[in-house]
Design a protein around this motif. Structure first.
Motif, PDB file in Angstrom:
ATOM      1  N   VAL A 171      55.951 -24.292  10.412  1.00  0.00           N
ATOM      2  CA  VAL A 171      55.731 -25.574  11.084  1.00  0.00           C
ATOM      3  C   VAL A 171      55.268 -26.632  10.083  1.00  0.00           C
ATOM      4  N   ALA A 172      54.424 -26.254   9.139  1.00  0.00           N
ATOM      5  CA  ALA A 172      53.946 -27.216   8.139  1.00  0.00           C
ATOM      6  C   ALA A 172      55.096 -27.719   7.270  1.00  0.00           C
ATOM      7  N   VAL A 173      55.929 -26.825   6.799  1.00  0.00           N
ATOM      8  CA  VAL A 173      57.033 -27.227   5.922  1.00  0.00           C
ATOM      9  C   VAL A 173      58.056 -28.059   6.679  1.00  0.00           C
ATOM     10  N   VAL A 174      58.503 -27.573   7.827  1.00  0.00           N
ATOM     11  CA  VAL A 174      59.496 -28.317   8.614  1.00  0.00           C
ATOM     12  C   VAL A 174      58.915 -29.642   9.084  1.00  0.00           C
ATOM     13  N   GLY A 175      57.659 -29.625   9.519  1.00  0.00           N
ATOM     14  CA  GLY A 175      57.016 -30.857   9.964  1.00  0.00           C
ATOM     15  C   GLY A 175      56.877 -31.882   8.852  1.00  0.00           C
ATOM     16  N   ALA A 176      56.510 -31.429   7.658  1.00  0.00           N
ATOM     17  CA  ALA A 176      56.379 -32.348   6.532  1.00  0.00           C
ATOM     18  C   ALA A 176      57.734 -32.956   6.178  1.00  0.00           C
ATOM     19  N   LEU A 177      58.777 -32.140   6.196  1.00  0.00           N
ATOM     20  CA  LEU A 177      60.112 -32.669   5.913  1.00  0.00           C
ATOM     21  C   LEU A 177      60.541 -33.697   6.953  1.00  0.00           C
ATOM     22  N   LEU A 178      60.287 -33.406   8.214  1.00  0.00           N
ATOM     23  CA  LEU A 178      60.654 -34.368   9.266  1.00  0.00           C
ATOM     24  C   LEU A 178      59.831 -35.651   9.177  1.00  0.00           C
ATOM     25  N   LEU A 179      58.542 -35.514   8.901  1.00  0.00           N
ATOM     26  CA  LEU A 179      57.703 -36.711   8.771  1.00  0.00           C
ATOM     27  C   LEU A 179      58.140 -37.567   7.586  1.00  0.00           C
ATOM     28  N   ARG A 180      58.487 -36.935   6.479  1.00  0.00           N
ATOM     29  CA  ARG A 180      58.981 -37.686   5.315  1.00  0.00           C
ATOM     30  C   ARG A 180      60.298 -38.393   5.639  1.00  0.00           C
ATOM     31  N   LEU A 181      61.171 -37.696   6.354  1.00  0.00           N
ATOM     32  CA  LEU A 181      62.445 -38.303   6.757  1.00  0.00           C
ATOM     33  C   LEU A 181      62.201 -39.516   7.648  1.00  0.00           C
ATOM     34  N   LEU A 182      61.308 -39.375   8.607  1.00  0.00           N
ATOM     35  CA  LEU A 182      61.004 -40.503   9.491  1.00  0.00           C
ATOM     36  C   LEU A 182      60.378 -41.660   8.723  1.00  0.00           C
ATOM     37  N   GLU A 183      59.455 -41.346   7.816  1.00  0.00           N
ATOM     38  CA  GLU A 183      58.810 -42.418   7.064  1.00  0.00           C
ATOM     39  C   GLU A 183      59.770 -43.088   6.093  1.00  0.00           C
ATOM     40  N   SER A 184      60.789 -42.376   5.634  1.00  0.00           N
ATOM     41  CA  SER A 184      61.796 -43.018   4.782  1.00  0.00           C
ATOM     42  C   SER A 184      62.613 -44.035   5.583  1.00  0.00           C
ATOM     43  N   ARG A 185      62.632 -43.877   6.891  1.00  0.00           N
ATOM     44  CA  ARG A 185      63.315 -44.825   7.784  1.00  0.00           C
ATOM     45  C   ARG A 185      62.323 -45.796   8.420  1.00  0.00           C
ATOM     46  N   ARG A 186      61.130 -45.861   7.852  1.00  0.00           N
ATOM     47  CA  ARG A 186      60.060 -46.761   8.289  1.00  0.00           C
ATOM     48  C   ARG A 186      59.568 -46.490   9.722  1.00  0.00           C
ATOM     49  N   VAL A 187      59.552 -45.216  10.084  1.00  0.00           N
ATOM     50  CA  VAL A 187      58.976 -44.787  11.353  1.00  0.00           C
ATOM     51  C   VAL A 187      57.724 -43.989  10.998  1.00  0.00           C
ATOM     52  N   TYR A 188      56.571 -44.527  11.339  1.00  0.00           N
ATOM     53  CA  TYR A 188      55.299 -43.897  10.980  1.00  0.00           C
ATOM     54  C   TYR A 188      54.641 -43.340  12.244  1.00  0.00           C
TER      55      TYR A 188
END
Length: 157
Positions: free
Chosen positions: A16-33
């Motif tokens: 969950v930590a790894v997948v969650g971090a990847l998804l959060l980074r993907l969202l933040e790269s699209r300016r979704v915080y």
């Protein structure tokens, strides 16, 4: 039911930590915080852990003969609740650790530092929830029945 294995909980939290971090980074790269954890979440997790521990303590007293009025069904339900708490704690640990991992490179920004602190404390509270779940599972463990000779029989699952 079998007791929850620590290795399984660690694997759940790590995935969950790894997948969650990847998804959060993907969202933040699209300016979704997405917001981090809130202090009320920490309090809710700790309250839940306390309630589960209290229920487990009652079952422990029942199995020792101190509370004969408690039903066996309640003990079984407490075991199931403890198992669910252990897994929920692992999932939440992964979620909060993922958020800490995402904001870690930006700790010089005060808002991100605050998010990291609250998410880190929430991760610790989630670990405590998992530990309480494991301890209460142990409280609910019924000793194997004894045969006529007074020796314990092996229980096979």
């Amino acid at each position: 039911m079998r007791r929850t294995r620590l290795r399984t909980l660690a694997a759940v939290a790590a995935v969950v930590a790894v997948v969650g971090a990847l998804l959060l980074r993907l969202l933040e790269s699209r300016r979704v915080y997405l917001p981090g954890a809130a202090w009320v979440e920490v309090l809710a997790i700790l309250l839940l852990a306390g309630l589960i521990f209290g229920a487990g303590w009652s079952v422990r007293a029942y199995l020792r003969g101190d509370r004969p009025d408690l039903s066996g069904l309640r003990a079984a339900r407490t075991f199931a609740m403890a198992k669910a708490a252990a897994y929920t704690g692992a999932l939440l640990t992964g979620r909060y650790v993922a958020h800490v991992l995402v904001v870690l490179p930006e700790l010089e920004v005060e808002a991100r530092r605050d998010q990291a602190v609250v998410s880190g404390v929430a991760a610790l509270a989630a670990v405590a929830l998992s530990v309480v779940g494991l301890v209460v599972e142990k409280f609910c463990e019924v000793p194997p029945p004894e045969d006529d000779d007074g020796k314990a029989e092996a229980i096979t699952s």
